[in-house]
Write an enzyme that holds these catalytic residues in place. Structure first.
Site, PDB file in Angstrom:
ATOM      1  N   HIS A  12       0.864  -1.287   0.249  1.00 59.43           N
ATOM      2  CA  HIS A  12       0.078   0.136   0.026  1.00 59.43           C
ATOM      3  C   HIS A  12       1.039   1.196  -0.024  1.00 59.43           C
ATOM      4  CE1 HIS A  12       0.971   0.856   4.133  1.00 59.43           C
ATOM      5  NE2 HIS A  12       1.038  -0.459   4.152  1.00 59.43           N
ATOM      6  N   GLU A  92      -2.414  -6.979   7.427  1.00 60.23           N
ATOM      7  CA  GLU A  92      -1.237  -6.646   7.968  1.00 60.23           C
ATOM      8  C   GLU A  92      -0.884  -7.517   9.357  1.00 60.23           C
ATOM      9  OE1 GLU A  92       1.720  -5.773   8.353  1.00 60.23           O
ATOM     10  OE2 GLU A  92       1.599  -3.593   8.203  1.00 60.23           O
TER      11      GLU A  92
END
Length: 219
Positions: A12, A92
């Site tokens: 990201h 994550e």
């Protein structure tokens, strides 16, 4: 089996948490936004990917975090050629819920001393935990290749540690090898490319921050 020609792993863009550690005390990790820089990084990554994919179809998997969804949106891929799915197993590493900045700072010191793969954050995950769920995702991904009409491109919009662990699982790297590698930068990518012999190779390696030290036989 319709094995894709390339599997692109994309981190990201820069998020609020990348610029301000204290934001984790006020906002859940999964809810953090991209910064203005992060939007620009993701837009530039989209330009590169559109050149790579051309008019080919893409099967995309996106971590359920806001910053990964925003990154995917900024890529500007043609929705007529992209099949997108949210994939929780690409999220994550869990560092716990509401995070105290000082506590996280100390835990990062402990993690660096103990090892990134084995250290488990309080109320969170270890790298080994993430490795296990990435492995489960890989099993699902391989099953999807059984579709003879599978797109020639796979795109994973995810996180730095998850990218390294995906490659560790795919290429059967040792823990020592994983520990020696650094995360890619924001909106940076690594691509697994299908070779003529049916094996995949990385378009470029991850940067090393140290020399791997093996315990023995598998080194």
């Amino acid at each position: 089996m319709a094995r894709p020609r390339r599997i692109v792993l994309l981190r990201h863009g820069e998020s609020e948490g990348n610029t301000d550690d204290t934001v984790y005390e006020r906002e859940p990790d999964h809810a953090l936004h991209l910064t203005e820089t992060g939007w620009r990084q993701a837009t530039e990554a989209g330009r590169r990917l559109r050149e790579v994919f051309g008019e080919e179809r893409v099967s995309a998997y996106v971590s359920p975090y806001r910053r990964t969804h925003q990154t995917f949106r900024a890529l500007g891929l043609d929705p007529r050629r992209v099949r997108i799915r949210e994939e929780p197993r690409l999220r994550e590493q869990d560092w716990g819920n509401w995070q105290d900045a000082e506590d996280v700072r100390l835990q990062k010191i402990y993690r660096d001393a103990y090892g990134h793969f084995f250290y488990r954050f309080a109320q969170g995950e270890s790298g080994a935990d993430v490795y296990d769920r990435v492995g489960a995702f890989l099993e699902s991904l391989h099953r999807s290749f059984e579709d003879p009409d599978h797109p020639p491109n796979v795109l994973l919009v995810t996180h730095g540690l998850t990218m390294r662990l995906f490659c560790m699982r795919w290429f059967h790297w040792t823990v020592a090898e994983f520990e020696s590698l650094s995360n890619p930068g924001n909106a940076d990518s690594r691509t697994l490319i299908l070779g003529t012999g049916g094996r995949y190779h990385l378009d470029r390696p991850f940067e090393r921050w140290c020399t791997p030290e093996s315990y023995g036989a598998t080194g």
